[in-house]
Design a protein around this motif. Structure first.
Motif, PDB file in Angstrom:
ATOM      1  N   ARG A   8       0.604  -0.934   0.244  1.00 49.65           N
ATOM      2  CA  ARG A   8       0.068   0.073   0.114  1.00 49.65           C
ATOM      3  C   ARG A   8       1.341   1.263  -0.048  1.00 49.65           C
ATOM      4  O   ARG A   8       0.610   2.176  -0.069  1.00 49.65           O
ATOM      5  CB  ARG A   8      -1.173  -0.340   0.956  1.00 49.65           C
ATOM      6  N   ASP A   9       2.305   1.062   0.527  1.00 48.94           N
ATOM      7  CA  ASP A   9       2.846   2.177   0.632  1.00 48.94           C
ATOM      8  C   ASP A   9       3.118   2.870  -1.319  1.00 48.94           C
ATOM      9  O   ASP A   9       3.758   1.834  -2.169  1.00 48.94           O
ATOM     10  CB  ASP A   9       4.488   1.981   0.758  1.00 48.94           C
ATOM     11  N   PRO A  10       2.373   3.990  -1.504  1.00 46.82           N
ATOM     12  CA  PRO A  10       3.149   4.490  -2.694  1.00 46.82           C
ATOM     13  C   PRO A  10       4.009   4.662  -3.342  1.00 46.82           C
ATOM     14  O   PRO A  10       4.283   5.513  -4.387  1.00 46.82           O
ATOM     15  CB  PRO A  10       2.341   5.471  -2.614  1.00 46.82           C
ATOM     16  N   PHE A  11       5.395   4.673  -2.324  1.00 48.22           N
ATOM     17  CA  PHE A  11       6.721   5.292  -2.849  1.00 48.22           C
ATOM     18  C   PHE A  11       7.047   3.630  -3.061  1.00 48.22           C
ATOM     19  O   PHE A  11       8.308   3.579  -3.315  1.00 48.22           O
ATOM     20  CB  PHE A  11       6.998   5.589  -1.633  1.00 48.22           C
ATOM     21  N   SER A  12       6.665   2.412  -2.652  1.00 42.52           N
ATOM     22  CA  SER A  12       6.929   1.069  -3.225  1.00 42.52           C
ATOM     23  C   SER A  12       7.400   0.870  -4.168  1.00 42.52           C
ATOM     24  O   SER A  12       5.814   1.002  -4.987  1.00 42.52           O
ATOM     25  CB  SER A  12       6.214   0.399  -1.968  1.00 42.52           C
ATOM     26  N   PRO A  13       7.941   0.210  -4.935  1.00 42.53           N
ATOM     27  CA  PRO A  13       7.907  -0.356  -6.753  1.00 42.53           C
ATOM     28  C   PRO A  13       7.395  -1.282  -6.222  1.00 42.53           C
ATOM     29  O   PRO A  13       6.381  -1.528  -5.829  1.00 42.53           O
ATOM     30  CB  PRO A  13       9.590  -0.938  -6.490  1.00 42.53           C
ATOM     31  N   ASN A  14       7.123  -1.165  -7.913  1.00 40.93           N
ATOM     32  CA  ASN A  14       5.349  -1.676  -8.152  1.00 40.93           C
ATOM     33  C   ASN A  14       6.136  -2.937  -9.401  1.00 40.93           C
ATOM     34  O   ASN A  14       5.984  -2.196 -10.477  1.00 40.93           O
ATOM     35  CB  ASN A  14       4.921  -1.051  -9.289  1.00 40.93           C
ATOM     36  N   PRO A  15       5.626  -4.183  -9.218  1.00 38.52           N
ATOM     37  CA  PRO A  15       5.091  -4.723  -7.781  1.00 38.52           C
ATOM     38  C   PRO A  15       6.401  -4.720  -6.835  1.00 38.52           C
ATOM     39  O   PRO A  15       7.731  -4.803  -6.854  1.00 38.52           O
ATOM     40  CB  PRO A  15       5.142  -5.595  -8.620  1.00 38.52           C
ATOM     41  N   ALA A  16       5.826  -4.895  -5.736  1.00 41.18           N
ATOM     42  CA  ALA A  16       6.526  -4.468  -4.462  1.00 41.18           C
ATOM     43  C   ALA A  16       6.847  -5.940  -4.026  1.00 41.18           C
ATOM     44  O   ALA A  16       7.664  -6.087  -2.654  1.00 41.18           O
ATOM     45  CB  ALA A  16       6.106  -4.195  -3.126  1.00 41.18           C
ATOM     46  N   HIS A  17       6.511  -6.561  -4.811  1.00 36.46           N
ATOM     47  CA  HIS A  17       6.908  -8.699  -4.605  1.00 36.46           C
ATOM     48  C   HIS A  17       6.948  -9.394  -5.661  1.00 36.46           C
ATOM     49  O   HIS A  17       6.836  -9.329  -7.074  1.00 36.46           O
ATOM     50  CB  HIS A  17       6.258  -8.867  -3.415  1.00 36.46           C
ATOM     51  N   ASP A  18       7.946 -10.147  -6.075  1.00 34.96           N
ATOM     52  CA  ASP A  18       7.593 -11.866  -6.852  1.00 34.96           C
ATOM     53  C   ASP A  18       6.963 -13.058  -6.261  1.00 34.96           C
ATOM     54  O   ASP A  18       6.999 -13.514  -7.870  1.00 34.96           O
ATOM     55  CB  ASP A  18       9.285 -11.491  -7.166  1.00 34.96           C
ATOM     56  N   TYR A  19       5.848 -12.272  -5.689  1.00 38.67           N
ATOM     57  CA  TYR A  19       4.726 -13.642  -6.302  1.00 38.67           C
ATOM     58  C   TYR A  19       3.693 -13.880  -7.177  1.00 38.67           C
ATOM     59  O   TYR A  19       3.858 -12.389  -7.753  1.00 38.67           O
ATOM     60  CB  TYR A  19       4.238 -13.403  -4.667  1.00 38.67           C
ATOM     61  N   ASP A  20       3.260 -14.624  -8.028  1.00 42.09           N
ATOM     62  CA  ASP A  20       2.323 -14.807  -8.713  1.00 42.09           C
ATOM     63  C   ASP A  20       1.488 -15.132  -8.062  1.00 42.09           C
ATOM     64  O   ASP A  20       0.207 -13.971  -8.320  1.00 42.09           O
ATOM     65  CB  ASP A  20       3.336 -16.193  -9.591  1.00 42.09           C
ATOM     66  N   ILE A  21       0.361 -15.485  -6.807  1.00 39.02           N
ATOM     67  CA  ILE A  21      -0.457 -15.182  -6.225  1.00 39.02           C
ATOM     68  C   ILE A  21      -0.304 -14.920  -5.027  1.00 39.02           C
ATOM     69  O   ILE A  21       1.147 -15.641  -3.906  1.00 39.02           O
ATOM     70  CB  ILE A  21      -1.052 -16.894  -6.895  1.00 39.02           C
ATOM     71  N   VAL A  22      -1.180 -14.615  -4.469  1.00 45.60           N
ATOM     72  CA  VAL A  22      -0.927 -13.793  -3.117  1.00 45.60           C
ATOM     73  C   VAL A  22      -2.007 -15.223  -2.319  1.00 45.60           C
ATOM     74  O   VAL A  22      -3.435 -13.714  -3.461  1.00 45.60           O
ATOM     75  CB  VAL A  22      -0.823 -12.473  -2.698  1.00 45.60           C
ATOM     76  N   GLU A  23      -2.939 -15.253  -1.387  1.00 39.97           N
ATOM     77  CA  GLU A  23      -3.597 -15.290  -0.493  1.00 39.97           C
ATOM     78  C   GLU A  23      -3.904 -15.506   0.720  1.00 39.97           C
ATOM     79  O   GLU A  23      -2.570 -15.730   1.434  1.00 39.97           O
ATOM     80  CB  GLU A  23      -4.343 -16.910  -0.770  1.00 39.97           C
ATOM     81  N   GLY A  24      -5.113 -14.542   1.318  1.00 37.97           N
ATOM     82  CA  GLY A  24      -4.991 -14.433   2.420  1.00 37.97           C
ATOM     83  C   GLY A  24      -5.943 -13.524   3.237  1.00 37.97           C
ATOM     84  O   GLY A  24      -7.546 -13.362   2.204  1.00 37.97           O
ATOM     85  N   CYS A  73      -4.981 -12.659  -4.886  1.00 37.58           N
ATOM     86  CA  CYS A  73      -4.535 -11.289  -5.254  1.00 37.58           C
ATOM     87  C   CYS A  73      -3.571 -13.130  -7.194  1.00 37.58           C
ATOM     88  O   CYS A  73      -2.860 -13.480  -6.612  1.00 37.58           O
ATOM     89  CB  CYS A  73      -3.582 -11.198  -4.761  1.00 37.58           C
ATOM     90  N   PHE A  74      -4.260 -12.466  -8.330  1.00 39.10           N
ATOM     91  CA  PHE A  74      -3.440 -13.317  -9.052  1.00 39.10           C
ATOM     92  C   PHE A  74      -2.713 -12.037  -9.845  1.00 39.10           C
ATOM     93  O   PHE A  74      -3.176 -10.986 -10.023  1.00 39.10           O
ATOM     94  CB  PHE A  74      -3.963 -13.188 -10.507  1.00 39.10           C
ATOM     95  N   CYS A  75      -1.636 -12.524  -9.404  1.00 39.08           N
ATOM     96  CA  CYS A  75      -0.805 -10.763  -9.682  1.00 39.08           C
ATOM     97  C   CYS A  75       0.285 -11.042 -11.132  1.00 39.08           C
ATOM     98  O   CYS A  75       1.241 -10.074 -11.192  1.00 39.08           O
ATOM     99  CB  CYS A  75       0.313 -10.721  -8.577  1.00 39.08           C
ATOM    100  N   THR A  76       0.446 -11.855 -11.440  1.00 44.42           N
ATOM    101  CA  THR A  76       0.795 -12.575 -12.615  1.00 44.42           C
ATOM    102  C   THR A  76       0.397 -13.362 -14.070  1.00 44.42           C
ATOM    103  O   THR A  76      -0.806 -13.868 -13.536  1.00 44.42           O
ATOM    104  CB  THR A  76       2.674 -12.573 -12.132  1.00 44.42           C
ATOM    105  N   MET A  77       0.612 -12.742 -15.314  1.00 47.37           N
ATOM    106  CA  MET A  77       0.046 -13.924 -16.221  1.00 47.37           C
ATOM    107  C   MET A  77       0.830 -15.109 -16.130  1.00 47.37           C
ATOM    108  O   MET A  77      -0.496 -16.633 -16.242  1.00 47.37           O
ATOM    109  CB  MET A  77       0.946 -13.050 -18.186  1.00 47.37           C
ATOM    110  N   ARG A  78       1.955 -15.481 -15.447  1.00 46.29           N
ATOM    111  CA  ARG A  78       1.852 -16.501 -15.108  1.00 46.29           C
ATOM    112  C   ARG A  78       0.952 -17.913 -14.013  1.00 46.29           C
ATOM    113  O   ARG A  78       0.677 -18.809 -14.055  1.00 46.29           O
ATOM    114  CB  ARG A  78       3.141 -17.445 -14.460  1.00 46.29           C
ATOM    115  N   ALA A  79      -0.041 -16.874 -13.245  1.00 47.39           N
ATOM    116  CA  ALA A  79      -0.573 -17.595 -12.595  1.00 47.39           C
ATOM    117  C   ALA A  79      -2.203 -17.383 -12.629  1.00 47.39           C
ATOM    118  O   ALA A  79      -2.967 -18.910 -12.119  1.00 47.39           O
ATOM    119  CB  ALA A  79      -1.258 -16.299 -11.172  1.00 47.39           C
TER     120      ALA A  79
END
Length: 163
Positions: A90-106, A144-150
């Motif tokens: 949620r940090d607007p100053f973090s790079p986009n994407p802020a992580h390298d996961y394909d899928i995040v669940e929670g 969240c499906f974060c990448t096309m790979r997901a």
């Protein structure tokens, strides 16, 4: 498992460019296993766009998502690791994407959580107080499906096609 996406219109295909930045798990396509949550969101977002809203149902083959197919991050509950991840995304100053996961669940940082999150980010409450206040929060869920790979294991059953 069946998952649901609430929106102002039916989803025929997933378009990552329409995903908003600085969301809980980053930019991506979000679904939930709770149909009622998707219905509520469809009503809210539909109201913003002057429509009734629409819930699209997807089949999600979670057993196919192993580390060798996709990089997956799963949060079981609200905890310190989840909070750090939410703050990073949620940090607007973090790079986009802020992580390298394909899928995040929670869990979801919904409106009830957002109030507490704002207090935490403003330094008005500490991490332990924030997490303690969430102890009795209702169960929420998002993927969240974060990448096309997901996407290959997610399809709209009625359309019978993969993305």
């Amino acid at each position: 498992m069946e998952v649901y996406h609430g929106n102002y219109a039916k989803i025929d295909r997933i378009d990552f460019s329409k995903g908003q930045l600085n969301r809980d798990f980053g930019q991506g396509f979000y679904v939930t296993k709770f149909k009622k949550h998707a219905e509520n969101w469809a009503e809210i977002i539909g109201g913003k766009y002057g429509t009734q809203g629409f819930v699209t149902e997807f089949s999600y083959y979670d057993t196919a998502f192993t580390e060798r197919l996709c990089k997956v991050k799963h949060f079981e509950k609200y905890d310190g690791e989840w909070l750090d991840f939410i703050v990073l995304n949620r940090d607007p100053f973090s790079p986009n994407p802020a992580h390298d996961y394909d899928i995040v669940e929670g869990p979801v940082a919904d409106d009830k959580v957002q109030y507490r999150l704002t207090k935490f980010l403003q330094g008005k409450i500490g991490k332990s107080t924030f997490l303690k206040e969430l102890t009795y929060h209702e169960t929420t869920h998002q993927i969240c499906f974060c990448t096309m790979r997901a996407l290959p294991q997610c399809r709209i059953p009625s359309a019978g096609r993969f993305f």
